[in-house]
Design an enzyme around this catalytic site. Structure first.
Site, mmCIF file in Angstrom:
data_model
loop_
_atom_site.group_PDB
_atom_site.id
_atom_site.type_symbol
_atom_site.label_atom_id
_atom_site.label_comp_id
_atom_site.label_asym_id
_atom_site.label_seq_id
_atom_site.Cartn_x
_atom_site.Cartn_y
_atom_site.Cartn_z
ATOM 1 N N TYR A 1 -24.983 59.870 -16.079
ATOM 2 C CA TYR A 1 -26.065 58.973 -15.661
ATOM 3 C C TYR A 1 -26.709 59.475 -14.377
ATOM 4 O O TYR A 1 -27.941 59.587 -14.268
ATOM 5 C CB TYR A 1 -25.503 57.553 -15.450
ATOM 6 C CG TYR A 1 -26.468 56.619 -14.751
ATOM 7 C CD1 TYR A 1 -27.523 56.032 -15.434
ATOM 8 C CD2 TYR A 1 -26.322 56.329 -13.390
ATOM 9 C CE1 TYR A 1 -28.413 55.175 -14.781
ATOM 10 C CE2 TYR A 1 -27.205 55.473 -12.738
ATOM 11 C CZ TYR A 1 -28.248 54.902 -13.439
ATOM 12 O OH TYR A 1 -29.132 54.062 -12.794
ATOM 13 N N LYS B 1 -30.486 60.842 -13.715
ATOM 14 C CA LYS B 1 -31.380 60.182 -12.759
ATOM 15 C C LYS B 1 -31.839 61.144 -11.664
ATOM 16 O O LYS B 1 -32.970 61.052 -11.179
ATOM 17 C CB LYS B 1 -30.675 58.968 -12.145
ATOM 18 C CG LYS B 1 -30.690 57.747 -13.036
ATOM 19 C CD LYS B 1 -32.103 57.128 -13.074
ATOM 20 C CE LYS B 1 -32.131 55.837 -13.847
ATOM 21 N NZ LYS B 1 -33.431 55.142 -13.756
ATOM 22 N N GLU C 1 -26.394 56.125 -7.158
ATOM 23 C CA GLU C 1 -25.436 56.957 -7.904
ATOM 24 C C GLU C 1 -25.735 58.442 -7.728
ATOM 25 O O GLU C 1 -24.846 59.274 -7.875
ATOM 26 C CB GLU C 1 -25.467 56.593 -9.394
ATOM 27 C CG GLU C 1 -24.696 55.342 -9.738
ATOM 28 C CD GLU C 1 -23.189 55.486 -9.554
ATOM 29 O OE1 GLU C 1 -22.610 56.409 -10.138
ATOM 30 O OE2 GLU C 1 -22.606 54.689 -8.811
ATOM 31 N N THR D 1 -31.566 55.962 -7.886
ATOM 32 C CA THR D 1 -30.330 55.190 -7.705
ATOM 33 C C THR D 1 -29.369 55.819 -6.698
ATOM 34 O O THR D 1 -29.302 57.053 -6.576
ATOM 35 C CB THR D 1 -29.611 55.052 -9.066
ATOM 36 O OG1 THR D 1 -28.255 54.641 -8.834
ATOM 37 C CG2 THR D 1 -29.556 56.371 -9.832
#
Ligand code: NAP
Ligand code: F7E
Length: 344
Positions: free
Chosen positions: A151, A155, A127, A125
Site C-alpha cells: 500500500y 501511494k 504510511e 499518507t
C-alpha cells in the site's frame, strides 16, 4: 459555483468531504464503481445522498476516466479513491499497485488531457514514511520515506507521479500527507472502528471478546471531518504544495483499547506478553481482549507521529478534537447504531 469531483465518494473521507464542500456551496460530483457499495450508506447517514451527482469511475480502466472527467468538468479534483487497507495490500500487492499507483497515473493523464486547469488534491499518507517513524521521530514534509507495505509503496509512487505533473505540466497539485483520521464513518476493518464496534457490542451483551493483532503499534489519530477541511484549504492556497496533517500525538493500539473500554466504564488489566497477552475486565475474570497472531502484518510500521506546523502556518489548520474525545464519540455512535439495529 465551483464544481468538485471527489473520487471514492462512498468512503469515509469522500462522505465527510462531500458534506464540507456542499456547505461551501460547491456542486459535488462523486465517483462510484460498478458492483461496489451502491447504497452510499455514509452519504445517507450524513443526509446528503440526494445532493451529490454520481459518476461511474473505475481506476483500473483508462477510457472511463476520460469520460468521467469530461462529463463532470471539475474545477477541483479530490482524488481519494484507493485500495486503502494496508493489511489487504500484502494479500493483493499487484492489485493495490494497479489501483493506487497506476490508477492515479491514469486519472492524472485524463485530467491533463480533458481539464488541464483543474486543481488536484492527492490523498497521500503517513504510511509512506514507514520505518522512518521509528523511535518517536516527529515527521514533517521533509522526513525520509521508507515504505513498509505494498500500500505504502503504491501511494509513494502516486505521490511522485503527482509531483511530476506539478513540475512537468504546471498542474496545480496539492499533496496532503495525512496521518490516520477516524470517525463513526470509518470502515470496520480499521483498528479504531473494529475496537469501538466491539466495545459497543460487549456493552450491549452481544459479544464477549475482542481479538486483535499488534497492540504496540503507535499511531497519530485525528478526527476525519477536520482532515477534509485541510484538503479543501490546500486547494484554495496560492500554489500547489505538500502538507503533513496530523495531531502531533501518537498512542498505541493498547491505549486506544483502554480508552474505548473506559468509555463504557470498564477498566482492563493486562496479563501475559506478546501473543499471550490478554486484557481482563477488572473486578471480574472475564477476558475481553486477546491476540491472534494471524492479524500481525508481515512488515509493521511501529510508530507514526506527524508535525503539522506547516499546515498551521500556511493554511491556518489546527487539530481540534483530542483522542479521548474522538474515542468517546466513536463508541457512543456505535452504541447508538447497534441499539438502533437491535430495535429494528
Ligand atoms: P475508504 O473508506 O477505504 O474509501 C476508499 C474509496 O475508494 C471508496 O469509495 C472505494 O469505493 C473507492 N475505490 C476503491 N477502489 C477503487 C477503484 N478501483 N476504482 C474506483 N474507486 C475505488 O478510504 P478513506 O479512509 O476514505 O481514505 C480516502 C483516501 O485517503 C484513500 O486514498 C486513502 O488511501 C487515503 N488516506 C486515508 C487515511 C485515513 O486515515 N483514512 C490517511 C491517509 C491517506 P467502494 O466503496 O466501491 O469500495
Ligand atoms: O492499523 C494495528 C495494525 O488498519 C493501525 C489507513 O487509513 O491509516 C490507515 O492505515 C495499526 C497497525 O490502519 C489490528 O497492525 C492491531 O499497526 O487501523 P489500521 P493503518 O494500517 O495505520 C493510514 C494513514 C492510511 O493511509 C491507510 O489508508 O493497528 N492493529 N490489531 C490492527 N489493525 C487492524 N486493521 N486490525 C486489527 O485487528
Amino acid at each position: 459555483m465551483k464544481r468538485a469531483l471527489i473520487t471514492g465518494i462512498s468512503g469515509q473521507d469522500g462522505a465527510w468531504l462531500a458534506l464540507h464542500l456542499l456547505r461551501h456551496g460547491y456542486e459535488v460530483h462523486g465517483s462510484f464503481r460498478r458492483g461496489a457499495e451502491r447504497t452510499f450508506s455514509r452519504l445517507h447517514r450524513l443526509g446528503i445522498a440526494d445532493d451529490i451527482q454520481y459518476v461511474l469511475l473505475e481506476l483500473c480502466e483508462a477510457t472511463n476516466l476520460v469520460r468521467a472527467v469530461d462529463r463532470t468538468a471539475p474545477d477541483e479534483v479530490y482524488h481519494l479513491a484507493a485500495q486503502s487497507f494496508v493489511g489487504d495490500s500484502f494479500e493483493q500487492p499487484a492489485y493495490t499497485l494497479d489501483v493506487n499507483a497506476t490508477g492515479t497515473a491514469r486519472l492524472l493523464d485524463a485530467v491533463r488531457t480533458v481539464r488541464p486547469d483543474a486543481r488536484w488534491y492527492q490523498a497521500s499518507t503517513s504510511e509512506m514514511f514507514g520505518a522512518a517513524g521509528a523511535g518517536d521521530t516527529l515527521l514533517d514534509e521533509h522526513a525520509p520515506m521508507v515504505p513498509r507495505s505494498p500500500y505504502a509503496i503504491a501511494k509513494l509512487a502516486a505521490h511522485h507521479m503527482v509531483g511530476l505533473h506539478r513540475e512537468a505540466y504546471g498542474t496545480f497539485a496539492a499533496r496532503g500527507i495525512l496521518f490516520n483520521h477516524e470517525s463513526a464513518l470509518r470502515g470496520p476493518e480499521f483498528v479504531t472502528r473494529k475496537v469501538t464496534r466491539a466495545v459497543a457490542a460487549i456493552a450491549l451483551g452481544h459479544q464477549q471478546v475482542l481479538t486483535l493483532g499488534n497492540l504496540e503499534a503507535r499511531r497519530d489519530w485525528g478526527h476525519a471531518p477536520e482532515y477534509v477541511d485541510a484538503m479543501h484549504r490546500m486547494l484554495q492556497a496560492e500554489r500547489g504544495d505538500d502538507f503533513v496533517v496530523a495531531t502531533g500525538r501518537a498512542e498505541s493500539v493498547r491505549t486506544f483499547v483502554e480508552l474505548a473500554f473506559a468509555a463504557i466504564d470498564v477498566s482492563l488489566a493486562w496479563r501475559g506478553t506478546g501473543s499471550d497477552t490478554v486484557g481482563v475486565e477488572v473486578g471480574t475474570d472475564t477476558v475481553r481482549v486477546r491476540i491472534d497472531p494471524s492479524l500481525y502484518r508481515p512488515a509493521e510500521v511501529g510508530w507514526l507521529r506527524g508535525d503539522a506546523s506547516k499546515a498551521a502556518r500556511l493554511l491556518g489548520w489546527r487539530p481540534q478534537v483530542g483522542l479521548e474525545e474522538l474515542v468517546h464519540r466513536m463508541v457512543r455512535a456505535d452504541l447508538d447504531e447497534l441499539a438502533g439495529d437491535l430495535g429494528r
